[in-house]
Motif scaffolding. Structure first.
Motif, PDB file in Angstrom:
ATOM      1  N   PRO A  91       0.904  -1.247   0.005  1.00  0.00           N
ATOM      2  CA  PRO A  91       0.177  -0.011  -0.119  1.00  0.00           C
ATOM      3  C   PRO A  91       0.817   1.150  -0.232  1.00  0.00           C
ATOM      4  O   PRO A  91       0.184   2.413  -0.225  1.00  0.00           O
ATOM      5  CB  PRO A  91      -0.810  -0.160   1.362  1.00  0.00           C
ATOM      6  N   GLN A  92       1.988   1.132   0.318  1.00  0.00           N
ATOM      7  CA  GLN A  92       3.057   2.577   0.511  1.00  0.00           C
ATOM      8  C   GLN A  92       3.265   2.626  -1.125  1.00  0.00           C
ATOM      9  O   GLN A  92       3.676   1.976  -1.976  1.00  0.00           O
ATOM     10  CB  GLN A  92       4.139   1.944   0.962  1.00  0.00           C
ATOM     11  N   LEU A  93       3.104   4.019  -1.384  1.00  0.00           N
ATOM     12  CA  LEU A  93       3.206   4.536  -2.771  1.00  0.00           C
ATOM     13  C   LEU A  93       4.606   4.514  -3.061  1.00  0.00           C
ATOM     14  O   LEU A  93       5.533   4.682  -2.665  1.00  0.00           O
ATOM     15  CB  LEU A  93       2.777   6.013  -2.857  1.00  0.00           C
ATOM     16  N   LEU A 136      -3.068   7.234 -10.144  1.00  0.00           N
ATOM     17  CA  LEU A 136      -2.627   5.897  -9.595  1.00  0.00           C
ATOM     18  C   LEU A 136      -3.512   5.217  -8.466  1.00  0.00           C
ATOM     19  O   LEU A 136      -4.008   6.209  -7.731  1.00  0.00           O
ATOM     20  CB  LEU A 136      -1.146   5.587  -9.344  1.00  0.00           C
ATOM     21  N   PHE A 137      -3.715   3.977  -8.449  1.00  0.00           N
ATOM     22  CA  PHE A 137      -4.554   3.482  -7.258  1.00  0.00           C
ATOM     23  C   PHE A 137      -3.886   2.175  -6.927  1.00  0.00           C
ATOM     24  O   PHE A 137      -3.282   1.351  -7.547  1.00  0.00           O
ATOM     25  CB  PHE A 137      -6.156   3.372  -7.524  1.00  0.00           C
ATOM     26  N   PHE A 138      -4.238   1.917  -5.567  1.00  0.00           N
ATOM     27  CA  PHE A 138      -3.586   0.365  -5.182  1.00  0.00           C
ATOM     28  C   PHE A 138      -4.876  -0.241  -4.867  1.00  0.00           C
ATOM     29  O   PHE A 138      -5.739   0.367  -3.766  1.00  0.00           O
ATOM     30  CB  PHE A 138      -2.860   0.454  -3.849  1.00  0.00           C
ATOM     31  N   GLY A 139      -5.186  -1.297  -5.519  1.00  0.00           N
ATOM     32  CA  GLY A 139      -6.561  -2.355  -4.961  1.00  0.00           C
ATOM     33  C   GLY A 139      -6.069  -3.370  -3.904  1.00  0.00           C
ATOM     34  O   GLY A 139      -4.919  -3.882  -3.989  1.00  0.00           O
ATOM     35  N   PRO A 195      -3.972  10.020  -0.024  1.00  0.00           N
ATOM     36  CA  PRO A 195      -4.962   9.126  -1.060  1.00  0.00           C
ATOM     37  C   PRO A 195      -6.473   9.655  -0.886  1.00  0.00           C
ATOM     38  O   PRO A 195      -6.720  10.108   0.163  1.00  0.00           O
ATOM     39  CB  PRO A 195      -4.773   7.762  -0.518  1.00  0.00           C
ATOM     40  N   GLU A 196      -7.130   9.314  -2.008  1.00  0.00           N
ATOM     41  CA  GLU A 196      -8.670   9.188  -1.832  1.00  0.00           C
ATOM     42  C   GLU A 196      -9.172   7.698  -2.194  1.00  0.00           C
ATOM     43  O   GLU A 196      -9.010   7.124  -3.181  1.00  0.00           O
ATOM     44  CB  GLU A 196      -9.131  10.074  -3.130  1.00  0.00           C
ATOM     45  N   ARG A 197      -9.864   7.449  -1.002  1.00  0.00           N
ATOM     46  CA  ARG A 197     -10.401   6.138  -0.894  1.00  0.00           C
ATOM     47  C   ARG A 197     -11.837   5.993  -1.613  1.00  0.00           C
ATOM     48  O   ARG A 197     -12.748   6.882  -1.148  1.00  0.00           O
ATOM     49  CB  ARG A 197     -10.577   5.468   0.453  1.00  0.00           C
ATOM     50  N   VAL A 198     -12.003   4.892  -2.594  1.00  0.00           N
ATOM     51  CA  VAL A 198     -13.363   4.818  -3.189  1.00  0.00           C
ATOM     52  C   VAL A 198     -13.655   3.420  -3.114  1.00  0.00           C
ATOM     53  O   VAL A 198     -12.901   2.631  -3.381  1.00  0.00           O
ATOM     54  CB  VAL A 198     -13.250   5.260  -4.679  1.00  0.00           C
ATOM     55  N   GLN A 232     -11.906  -1.970  -2.277  1.00  0.00           N
ATOM     56  CA  GLN A 232     -11.698  -0.664  -2.351  1.00  0.00           C
ATOM     57  C   GLN A 232     -10.404  -0.268  -2.981  1.00  0.00           C
ATOM     58  O   GLN A 232      -9.492  -0.893  -2.702  1.00  0.00           O
ATOM     59  CB  GLN A 232     -12.046  -0.125  -0.927  1.00  0.00           C
ATOM     60  N   ARG A 233     -10.507   0.983  -3.326  1.00  0.00           N
ATOM     61  CA  ARG A 233      -9.113   1.643  -3.977  1.00  0.00           C
ATOM     62  C   ARG A 233      -8.536   2.696  -3.465  1.00  0.00           C
ATOM     63  O   ARG A 233      -9.557   3.738  -2.814  1.00  0.00           O
ATOM     64  CB  ARG A 233      -9.232   1.811  -5.393  1.00  0.00           C
ATOM     65  N   ASP A 234      -7.325   2.980  -3.303  1.00  0.00           N
ATOM     66  CA  ASP A 234      -6.681   4.434  -2.782  1.00  0.00           C
ATOM     67  C   ASP A 234      -6.063   4.944  -3.837  1.00  0.00           C
ATOM     68  O   ASP A 234      -5.042   4.408  -4.543  1.00  0.00           O
ATOM     69  CB  ASP A 234      -5.744   3.792  -1.636  1.00  0.00           C
TER      70      ASP A 234
END
Length: 535
Positions: free
Chosen positions: A461-463, A516-519, A482-485, A500-502
């Motif tokens: 999860p670390q960018l 970019l996002f992290f799943g 981040p923006e969590r969706v 959920q994605r960040d």
């Protein structure tokens, strides 16, 4: 059926329709009917019964157009003509029969006209619409037993071989088509006040009842209309509902059943014959300039605006060239239509010359004039908005003439927090502009957005500071987030099974500003993805 193929006139011909996974016969000609083929029969059984049978697929659209043509033809007998179902016409002949020499002479004219068209006709003439429907379909037919065991003349299986030779249509085939002689025509005409006696011997199906009600009446021994007419109305209503009583009242004239004639369709077309053939685009446009104002004036008089205009050029070699022009909004303004024609007039091949031009509004809609109201400032503002909307519509029309109206789209907001679902794509020619405020997102959104593309980075999860995307290595300079969706839990979206994605807005050393996002990998493997680009 009009004999558009004369070679099929003397052959057994049927029309086949698809019913589920079975092909059944939906229409037969006289030759096929005389050889035992009947409507509703599977096509394989019809081929086995009739050698050399010709089968054609059903064309519902062509049948509808042909029935519309017949409706216009029937207007010679009365102005009150309406279509009934997919194979019948109903005509109100009140005060019209004497113009043809009486009812019998009128029926003879109908028969002669239909014979000339290659049609077999079944008609009925009575005081009421229901009675005429019954005579047209069941005149001359006797009520049949449902063979439930209570028929006196029912024969036993052991004695069936001793019975006399039956006619072929009693074994399942169709009855032969009788010639519409004078006596036959008289059986299909119920004189004034003779509706009761004309309908009494007909089977109960002549009352336009459903199959279940007809079967129930037959099991009770009520097999003809006269049997039902002699029963108390209250008892019939309690047993079979008000539908049966209503059909009885309509057939006998107690309940009104008016005929609503079909409204004639609007038709807008103009043409011009030329004294000498032309072949230059400027000459064609000169002819268009003469025809287009007249066509637009006809549309304006009817309160209509065209959406699709067809320009037809008839050549001296009896060939025809055609171009179509689509508009983003219905209009009858020739100034807005002419530039679109000029863009496509070069596609017309003049050949040895064009001797006639024709313009037709093949698609048109009601057009309501708008009048600006209010004080002077508000009126000027409204007119400015109207002019701006017209400019956009004209631009859409010009682009559509080149690339097609379906290729031009616009976005409208959608009620979803998912980034790729926050807007819906709509056709620009068939939708209006969105006037309200655009909903604001929780975070920044990229100008370009695509399906998530995987990054070459560690599954953490670390960018990442360094990652690989589209074959190139990128080094992070700065990032926002981040923006969590979270996914829509009430929908099973395959694109959001990663959970959920960040989302991060990331600037790289190559000058790219990526989304970019992290799943987190609820049902799939976790990882980093790129979904958009900020310009």
């Amino acid at each position: 059926m009009i004999r558009l193929e004369p070679e099929l006139g003397d052959q057994a011909l049927v029309i086949v329709a698809e019913e589920g996974n079975t092909q059944t016969v939906c229409s037969v000609n006289v030759e096929a009917q005389g050889r035992g083929v009947h409507v509703g029969q599977p096509i394989r059984d019809a081929h086995a019964m009739c050698d050399g049978l010709v089968a054609k697929s059903r064309n519902v659209l062509a049948e509808k157009r042909f029935l519309s043509i017949l409706r216009r033809w029937a207007g010679k007998f009365s102005p009150w003509v309406s279509e009934e179902g997919r194979d019948a016409l109903v005509v109100d002949l009140t005060g019209c029969a004497h113009l043809f020499g009486g009812e019998d002479a009128l029926v003879a004219v109908v028969q002669d006209d239909c014979t000339d068209l290659g049609l077999s006709v079944h008609l009925g003439l009575a005081d009421t619409r229901g009675a005429a429907w019954a005579l047209a379909r069941y005149a001359g037919q006797a009520a049949q037993s449902n063979r439930s065991g209570d028929a006196i003349d029912q024969e036993a299986r052991a004695t069936r071989s001793r019975a006399g030779k039956r006619r072929h249509w009693t074994k399942g085939g169709a009855a032969p088509v009788a010639d519409m002689s004078r006596e036959t025509r008289q059986n299909r005409i119920a004189g004034a006040g003779q509706t009761y006696s004309a309908l009494s011997p007909l089977p109960v199906a002549a009352l336009r009842l459903d199959a279940e009600t007809t079967a129930q009446l037959g099991r009770l021994g009520l097999r003809c209309v006269g049997d039902v007419l002699g029963q108390p109305r209250a008892a019939l209503a309690r047993r079979f509902g008000r539908g049966l009583v209503l059909r009885l009242d309509q057939a006998m004239g107690s309940a009104p059943e008016p005929i609503s004639p079909a409204r004639p369709a609007h038709h807008f077309a103009v043409r011009m014959s030329l004294p000498e053939p032309i072949g230059l685009a400027d000459d064609v446009m000169a002819g268009v300039d003469r025809l287009l104002p007249n066509l637009c004036q006809s549309l304006k008089d009817k309160g209509r605006g065209m959406r699709c205009l067809q320009v037809q050029a008839f050549r001296t070699d009896h060939a025809a060239e055609m171009i179509e022009v689509g508009l983003a909004r219905p209009t009858h303004d020739p100034v807005r239509i002419r530039p679109l024609i000029a863009l496509k007039v070069g596609d017309i091949d003049a050949g040895f010359g064009i001797d006639m031009l024709r313009l037709e509004a093949v698609q048109h809609e009601p057009l309501h004039e708008r009048t600006a109201v209010g004080h002077l400032g508000a009126g000027a503002q409204a007119r400015a908005r109207h002019t701006k909307a017209q400019d956009i519509e004209d631009l859409i029309g010009r682009l559509g003439a080149r690339v097609g109206l379906d290729s031009i789209t616009r976005l409208h907001p959608a009620s979803s927090h998912i980034p790729e679902k926050s807007a819906q794509i709509m056709s620009a020619a068939w939708s209006g502009t969105y006037d309200g405020p655009w909903p604001k997102a929780q975070g920044p959104r990229p100008v370009l957005m695509w399906k998530p593309e995987p990054l070459g980075a560690q599954d953490s999860p670390q960018l990442p500071h360094v990652f690989r995307w589209r074959g190139r290595e990128h080094r992070r300079i700065r990032a926002f987030g981040p923006e969590r969706v979270a996914p829509e839990w009430w929908l099973d979206d395959p694109n959001w099974r990663s959970g959920q994605r960040d989302y991060w807005v990331t600037e790289t050393d190559r000058g790219d500003r990526l989304w970019l996002f992290f799943g987190h990998g609820a049902t799939m493997s976790a990882g980093w993805f790129c979904q958009g680009h900020f310009l």
